[in-house]
Design a protein around this motif. Structure first.
Motif: not given
Lengths: 333, 333
Positions: B9, B13, B17, B20, B317, B319-321, B323-324, B326
């Motif tokens: 990231l 990136d 994240c 969100k 971060v 985890q969001v990456a 999921e998305t 990223a």
């Protein structure tokens, strides 16, 4: 804001860079520098835990500095491991190595650390064989047939073209067979034979390399013939009796070994059974201590593993990568 | 061999994240966990040197573990810096943050650390303002207009929509003007005014944030009005007299502060001039100590900086990456 990037090297990139440099010379020079007090190795960062299956897992962050001509080179190895990894089909340890820009301190190169770490260890064995091994040998024995064994056999075959045979043993016969078949396919000039016991492997060659995950020493003095050299890489294979019976014992860093009584040589030092052996490979390379090759008995090399060698190697790899454009430049900012 | 990859990231990136997720909730929860003894922070790795221009340069590797539901999350921040970097147009500090796979210990996500580190610091200030700041405020003052100032003002404006004005000062007037113009272009709802002295900036709002590179305290008690809150982020701006005159002093981790006498509050603690203040923000959040908002006097927050917050943020971060999708998946092996 100035844009910034970092060079990323995966394992194939690292291998390509290593093929264009002399890792043995980097390791030998760093051992000399270390012996001369010209390296820096601050205390490592260490974090351990049990994973959900109860397997011991850990992260180690090792910063270090080594001479680079008149200047210094700075870097770090982050090497993590879980003992449950082989059961998942993964190498036990994995991580990343970093070369820092000495002017800005920025991480400039980040590289897959597993291969580099294995090459460091195998290259140390090559240098120790040159200085302390039998005058000549055409066969080596390996106990353990994982990644470290593979990298060892490749490095030794490259450095000692007289070596044409390897005798290997693994507690997992399928793994030993796969090792043999892999070399048959890739290095047909080498004949790899699978022994039916560790003892038979140990007795089959004047050079024995232990690259196991043993926690319980099992190699007595009686397995080791006169004139042989043991690279005790996995640190818990030779018994105390085998250590006591050696003609000579060489180390990489006596303090590192003494500080770790979980390994056999550390225990022997703390108990006073051994008094420090015959010096370090760095002392041999700098002429501070005499080399002793095996005569009628056997010589042991017991390398704990030194992070300054990793820093020196990632620095040399990073230099080749910059010169050849290896790897991938990633935009950071 | 199983192939392996790592998610990379860059700063953009990381920013995507962060947009969100609720960083303030991550920071507040981690402060509660830390206060409850549920985090782990082993000694950091530290290496320093002088670069070719004689500038102090260093690498710090901070491993840490924070709760993740019933399990734990493990990670590291490698944050390097050279005091010569601003002169090269670079941010002083830069580095990488890592989230480890708790099962295999492998570094699973690697992210640009500079933004994350600044957001960590600014988010701590947001949480401290919520708990310990004036009941209401529409203006904040910032001394220093670098990256930390920018991230602070953005985080505060997002968290406190009543804030419409900022008064800033910088020893470099051009930098202060650029800061003002940057916000005028990107956040037109905020009016940024450049003060002609640190003193005027300090007196212009009930919330003062110091984000300088000062090594020499310069803010006396007389600059600080009743009813105001000081986030002493840069740690060497308030004089000993200002500390002694405070209505209340809150910290993030008293031991970290006490152990570092190079910073003013550490000196005051070691000299016995201060006795430990009024507790930590984590103690306030867990109800162990009462919150104290500024009354007729002023309240100080002195956050040393805690690596467990970085580990918690990189974990969130990451985890969001995942999921998305990223960032960039890099092949390691």
């Amino acid at each position: 804001m100035t844009s910034e990037s970092i060079r990323f090297l995966n394992r194939a990139d690292v291998a390509a860079c290593l093929s264009k440099m002399d890792a043995a010379e980097v390791v030998a020079q760093t051992l000399r520098d270390h012996t001369s007090g010209r390296t820096e190795l601050p205390p490592e960062g260490y974090l351990s835990w049990s994973n959900s299956a109860g397997a011991y897992s850990r992260a180690i962050a090792m910063l270090g500095a080594v001479p680079d001509g008149a200047a210094m080179a700075y870097g770090m190895k982050l090497i993590n491991a879980s003992v449950g990894n082989p059961g998942r089909g993964l190498e036990r340890a994995g991580g990343l190595s970093f070369a820092f820009d000495p002017e800005t301190a920025r991480p400039a190169v980040v590289a897959e650390a597993g291969l580099l770490s294995a090459v460091r260890t195998a290259t140390y064995t090559v240098v120790s064989l040159r200085e302390l091994g039998p005058e000549s040998f055409d066969t080596v024995s390996l106990i353990g047939t994982g990644t470290l064994a593979r990298v060892h056999l490749e490095a030794i075959a490259d450095a000692f073209p007289a070596v044409r045979r390897a005798v290997v043993f693994d507690l997992d016969p399928a793994r030993a067979a796969a090792f043999r078949d892999d070399f048959a396919a890739r290095r047909p000039e080498l004949t790899v034979t699978v022994a039916d016991s560790a003892r038979h492997a140990a007795g089959a060659a004047p050079v024995l390399i232990t690259v196991t995950t043993s926690n319980d020493p099992y190699i007595p003095a009686s397995w080791l013939a006169g004139g042989s050299f043991v690279a005790h890489v996995s640190l818990d294979d030779l018994t105390g009796e085998a250590f006591r019976g050696a003609e000579a014992v060489f180390v990489d860093d006596l303090e590192l070994i003494r500080d770790n009584p979980r390994r056999i040589m550390g225990r022997l030092l703390q108990e006073g059974v051994l008094t420090g052996g015959d010096g370090s490979l760095g002392e041999v390379l700098t002429g501070r201590r005499p080399a002793r090759r095996p005569g009628s008995g056997y010589v042991i090399s017991n390398p704990f593993g030194m992070a300054v060698l990793d820093v020196a190697l990632i620095h040399a790899v990073a230099q080749v990568a910059r010169e050849t454009g290896a790897g991938q430049l990633l935009d950071l900012l």
